[in-house]
Scaffold this motif. Sequence first.
Motif, PDB file in Angstrom:
ATOM      1  N   LEU A 123      -1.389   9.201   3.295  1.00 19.17           N
ATOM      2  CA  LEU A 123      -1.500  10.136   4.416  1.00 19.17           C
ATOM      3  C   LEU A 123      -0.294  10.036   5.340  1.00 19.17           C
ATOM      4  O   LEU A 123       0.283  11.047   5.750  1.00 19.17           O
ATOM      5  CB  LEU A 123      -2.784   9.856   5.200  1.00 19.17           C
ATOM      6  N   ASP A 124       0.104   8.810   5.663  1.00 20.96           N
ATOM      7  CA  ASP A 124       1.246   8.612   6.555  1.00 20.96           C
ATOM      8  C   ASP A 124       2.518   9.193   5.950  1.00 20.96           C
ATOM      9  O   ASP A 124       3.310   9.847   6.635  1.00 20.96           O
ATOM     10  CB  ASP A 124       1.444   7.119   6.840  1.00 20.96           C
ATOM     11  N   ARG A 125       2.712   8.955   4.648  1.00 22.22           N
ATOM     12  CA  ARG A 125       3.924   9.451   3.995  1.00 22.22           C
ATOM     13  C   ARG A 125       3.975  10.975   4.009  1.00 22.22           C
ATOM     14  O   ARG A 125       5.011  11.579   4.291  1.00 22.22           O
ATOM     15  CB  ARG A 125       3.988   8.954   2.551  1.00 22.22           C
ATOM     16  N   SER A 178      -6.256   1.089   2.388  1.00 25.81           N
ATOM     17  CA  SER A 178      -4.880   0.973   2.874  1.00 25.81           C
ATOM     18  C   SER A 178      -3.927   1.854   2.072  1.00 25.81           C
ATOM     19  O   SER A 178      -2.948   2.384   2.601  1.00 25.81           O
ATOM     20  CB  SER A 178      -4.417  -0.486   2.814  1.00 25.81           C
ATOM     21  N   VAL A 179      -4.213   2.037   0.773  1.00 22.97           N
ATOM     22  CA  VAL A 179      -3.372   2.893  -0.067  1.00 22.97           C
ATOM     23  C   VAL A 179      -3.528   4.351   0.353  1.00 22.97           C
ATOM     24  O   VAL A 179      -2.547   5.093   0.478  1.00 22.97           O
ATOM     25  CB  VAL A 179      -3.731   2.717  -1.554  1.00 22.97           C
ATOM     26  N   THR A 180      -4.775   4.774   0.585  1.00 25.66           N
ATOM     27  CA  THR A 180      -5.012   6.147   1.032  1.00 25.66           C
ATOM     28  C   THR A 180      -4.316   6.410   2.360  1.00 25.66           C
ATOM     29  O   THR A 180      -3.686   7.454   2.558  1.00 25.66           O
ATOM     30  CB  THR A 180      -6.522   6.408   1.184  1.00 25.66           C
ATOM     31  N   ARG A 181      -4.422   5.464   3.280  1.00 30.29           N
ATOM     32  CA  ARG A 181      -3.766   5.632   4.577  1.00 30.29           C
ATOM     33  C   ARG A 181      -2.253   5.724   4.423  1.00 30.29           C
ATOM     34  O   ARG A 181      -1.584   6.498   5.115  1.00 30.29           O
ATOM     35  CB  ARG A 181      -4.131   4.464   5.492  1.00 30.29           C
ATOM     36  N   ASP A 231       0.812  -1.215   0.000  1.00 21.61           N
ATOM     37  CA  ASP A 231       0.000   0.000   0.000  1.00 21.61           C
ATOM     38  C   ASP A 231       0.848   1.268   0.000  1.00 21.61           C
ATOM     39  O   ASP A 231       0.323   2.372   0.090  1.00 21.61           O
ATOM     40  CB  ASP A 231      -0.970   0.013   1.189  1.00 21.61           C
ATOM     41  N   ASP A 232       2.170   1.120  -0.130  1.00 21.41           N
ATOM     42  CA  ASP A 232       3.072   2.267  -0.219  1.00 21.41           C
ATOM     43  C   ASP A 232       3.292   2.582  -1.698  1.00 21.41           C
ATOM     44  O   ASP A 232       4.152   1.999  -2.353  1.00 21.41           O
ATOM     45  CB  ASP A 232       4.400   1.953   0.471  1.00 21.41           C
ATOM     46  N   VAL A 233       2.501   3.505  -2.236  1.00 24.14           N
ATOM     47  CA  VAL A 233       2.528   3.794  -3.669  1.00 24.14           C
ATOM     48  C   VAL A 233       3.758   4.627  -4.020  1.00 24.14           C
ATOM     49  O   VAL A 233       4.044   5.637  -3.379  1.00 24.14           O
ATOM     50  CB  VAL A 233       1.259   4.564  -4.103  1.00 24.14           C
ATOM     51  N   ILE A 275       4.453   6.683  -9.748  1.00 27.20           N
ATOM     52  CA  ILE A 275       3.151   6.185 -10.192  1.00 27.20           C
ATOM     53  C   ILE A 275       2.105   7.283 -10.086  1.00 27.20           C
ATOM     54  O   ILE A 275       1.298   7.497 -10.991  1.00 27.20           O
ATOM     55  CB  ILE A 275       2.732   4.958  -9.362  1.00 27.20           C
ATOM     56  N   LEU A 276       2.121   8.005  -8.971  1.00 28.83           N
ATOM     57  CA  LEU A 276       1.146   9.069  -8.761  1.00 28.83           C
ATOM     58  C   LEU A 276       1.400  10.259  -9.675  1.00 28.83           C
ATOM     59  O   LEU A 276       0.483  10.995 -10.021  1.00 28.83           O
ATOM     60  CB  LEU A 276       1.181   9.518  -7.299  1.00 28.83           C
TER      61      LEU A 276
END
Length: 223
Positions: free
Chosen positions: A145-147, A139-142, A95-97, A101-102
């Motif tokens: 946010l964490d990053r 999980s990806v959104t979270r 889940d750490d994109v 990619i973004l």
Amino acid sequence: MSQTLCHPPCQGDQLVVTTLVRNGTPRLGLRAVLSDAPSVGEVRHCGDWREVEDALGAGRVDVLLLHEDDYVRDRGVLAGVRRRRPKLLLLLSSDDVREEILAGPPVPDGFLVEDELTASAVEDALQRTLAGEVPMPTSVTRGLLDRLRESGQHRPREVSLTARENEVLLLLAEGMSNKQIARRLGISSHGVKRIVASLLLKLGAPNRTAAVVTAIQNGLITC
């Protein structure tokens, strides 16, 4: 070597999916879950980009499902593939994109995560990708946010959202579909579509994924 699997009976309204996932473990898992997806009529599993090009040239492809490694490594090839307009669904290792990619282009039309690769998750992602809803697992959104919290990369800008737009934005970040948002807020799906369109315009985002990322970067989503 590519392998084409047709799930009999293969109906005209079922989806045609082409995959390029070269890592052995997720490739095997993906084959298993796609074989159980009721909306999928045909799957072509490709071993390289030449086979992807052949599959696209051979006829209709509704969804191109790639592993993130192939997306990052061969983006130049992907630009040509995308001109043929299949929807792009990306399989993430975690889940750490990755930032590249973004950043796009092209921005994927939806996401799956290897650890959450189930038949129901794939079916939901396929349907929502085709509906233009850009599925993004919670999980990806979270992880995003964490990053951003750790790096302090918020880029505040003046974006004026209505109370309803803020509600819809938060639900988009939770990965909800238009129907789910409509049920949660007690409004019509058509009303949700109008609000999402307004959000995309105000945030300068091409799709829902980019809207959530932009909102996170600008501090509009903080928890």
